[in-house]
Every structure is written in structure tokens, then in C-alpha cells.
Design a protein around this motif. Sequence first.
Motif, mmCIF file in Angstrom:
data_model
loop_
_atom_site.group_PDB
_atom_site.id
_atom_site.type_symbol
_atom_site.label_atom_id
_atom_site.label_comp_id
_atom_site.label_asym_id
_atom_site.label_seq_id
_atom_site.Cartn_x
_atom_site.Cartn_y
_atom_site.Cartn_z
ATOM 1 N N UNK A 15 1.198 -1.142 0.244
ATOM 2 C CA UNK A 15 -0.305 0.513 -0.683
ATOM 3 C C UNK A 15 1.018 0.892 -0.286
ATOM 4 N N UNK A 16 0.354 2.070 -0.640
ATOM 5 C CA UNK A 16 1.871 3.278 -0.403
ATOM 6 C C UNK A 16 -0.013 4.235 -1.356
ATOM 7 N N UNK A 17 0.395 5.713 -0.458
ATOM 8 C CA UNK A 17 -1.044 6.558 -0.549
ATOM 9 C C UNK A 17 0.183 7.910 -0.377
ATOM 10 N N UNK A 27 7.181 10.553 -8.268
ATOM 11 C CA UNK A 27 7.342 9.618 -8.490
ATOM 12 C C UNK A 27 7.106 8.901 -8.219
ATOM 13 N N UNK A 28 6.733 8.392 -6.892
ATOM 14 C CA UNK A 28 5.918 6.791 -6.157
ATOM 15 C C UNK A 28 4.264 6.617 -6.004
ATOM 16 N N UNK A 29 4.110 8.161 -6.512
ATOM 17 C CA UNK A 29 3.052 8.212 -5.946
ATOM 18 C C UNK A 29 1.553 8.275 -7.330
ATOM 19 N N UNK A 30 2.480 8.848 -8.628
ATOM 20 C CA UNK A 30 1.665 9.754 -9.332
ATOM 21 C C UNK A 30 2.240 9.134 -10.819
ATOM 22 N N UNK A 168 -2.830 -1.025 -8.723
ATOM 23 C CA UNK A 168 -4.273 -0.497 -8.936
ATOM 24 C C UNK A 168 -4.187 0.416 -8.837
ATOM 25 N N UNK A 169 -4.586 1.222 -9.167
ATOM 26 C CA UNK A 169 -4.052 2.993 -8.703
ATOM 27 C C UNK A 169 -5.666 3.696 -8.429
ATOM 28 N N UNK A 170 -5.878 4.825 -7.688
ATOM 29 C CA UNK A 170 -7.207 5.404 -7.310
ATOM 30 C C UNK A 170 -7.012 6.496 -7.278
ATOM 31 N N UNK A 171 -7.713 7.522 -7.733
ATOM 32 C CA UNK A 171 -7.134 9.303 -6.857
ATOM 33 C C UNK A 171 -8.667 8.892 -6.638
ATOM 34 N N UNK A 181 -3.664 10.557 -4.012
ATOM 35 C CA UNK A 181 -3.537 8.831 -4.721
ATOM 36 C C UNK A 181 -3.361 8.190 -4.123
ATOM 37 N N UNK A 182 -3.563 6.224 -4.645
ATOM 38 C CA UNK A 182 -3.643 5.658 -4.020
ATOM 39 C C UNK A 182 -3.444 3.844 -4.272
ATOM 40 N N UNK A 183 -1.782 3.158 -4.182
ATOM 41 C CA UNK A 183 -1.793 2.691 -5.126
ATOM 42 C C UNK A 183 -1.678 1.286 -3.726
#
Length: 226
Positions: A15-17, A27-30, A168-171, A181-183
Motif C-alpha cells: 500500500x502506498x498513498x 515518482x512514487x505516487x503518480x 491498482x491506482x485510485x485517485x 493517490x492510493x496504490x
Amino acid sequence: RKIFEQAKAECSPLLDSGAVDLKRKYRDLFFSRNTQIDTSYSLTYEPCLGLFCSMDMIRRQAAADIPHREEILAMLQQRIQSISLLKNTRRNFSFFTETGLRDFLETGRVSELPEEMYSPLPRAFRAELLRRMLECAEEGRFSPFFIRENKFPIPKDFGMAVEDLSSIRINLRHPYRGLMVLHLQEKSLAFSFRDFMEYLQDTALLESREKTVAKLREIQGEFLGT
């Protein structure tokens, strides 16, 4: 312990948000995904225009005074190269609202990017993106489906994408925190979301691909005044 630390260093977090802003690296989020994507899926209020955009458009509209401008443009170029449907064999299945598309055609803005990053796209750019969208649909690379908003309401500030079947990327645009942003980087979840988007195509929550493409042509005629 040494073996464990070596294995850990090669793993990415499940999980990365966080909030995307102009004071931190993207770089890490978008813009980070460097995967060459063959088939992607997106569920959004407005269409993903990055599939059809080109860097000449982005460079012309990007604000001259945004911090780390060249770094952000380089990351955007990397992002565009990995998802673009132009001149390649990639495929995309997109579920979006007619209202979201019309909002973009009227304003030249997308909700995914902070407004201070760019000036609205001129009418000629909007017309060209719509033309490219239809061209990719007619060639089979782009499968658009209008969401029936009365049956499946999608928040204006929400977007979700499954791109490389491992994440999955959720904005979500938060009213106070800006773009969040949630990965989720887990294959089983990515496959579940992919299966859900495959299932959607056979439900009454969407217009058919054929009806959507016909409606896109109608909208293009309205926009061009023909």
C-alpha cells in the motif's frame, strides 16, 4: 537477517498513498509506473486523455513557473509513453461519463491535475484529442463505454485504473488536501478489479461500446459545429 534485508529491499510496499502536491516528488505516487502496459482498464468520471495526448500539447500548456518543471515534464513524458494508444498495439477499456467528457470539452481542464500546473487546453487541442479518441476506437485499440449515470453514479473527483495487472491506482480530489493517490500493489486485487471491469461490460450500468462510439461521433459533430 542479511538475506531477509536483501529480499525486503527488492519488494515494493503493498500500500502506498499520499497527497500529490508541487512541493514533493511525484515518482512514487503518480507518474512513477514505468511498466509497458499492454492492456489497461479505467473507471473514471471523465475519460483518461493521457491515452491520446502528446508531449507537444503538454509542454505548451504547462505553467512556466511550476516548481521542478522539467522534472515533472520528464515524468509526464515517461507516463505518456507507457500508456499511450497512439502508434502501438496497446488496448484500453474505459468507463467514463458523458458529462465528464462534455465538462472537459467545455473547460479544457481535467480534474486529475492541479489547476496551477497548466493552462486550459485550447479548443483545437480538445478537438484533436476527441478525433484521436475516435480513431483509436475505430481501429480497436480503445473500447469506450459511457456510464449510465442514473444507475451507476461516479463522483466527479474519483478515478481508478488497473494497468499492469499487478497494481491498482485510485485517485480522489479531496476538498482540502487536494489530489490523493492510493496504490494497491497486489496481483490478486488487480485481477479482481479487472474481472469486475470485464463484468461491467455485460450489465445495464453501461451503454454498449457501439452506442458509445456513435454518441462520441455525435458529440464530435456538435463540438465542431458540423
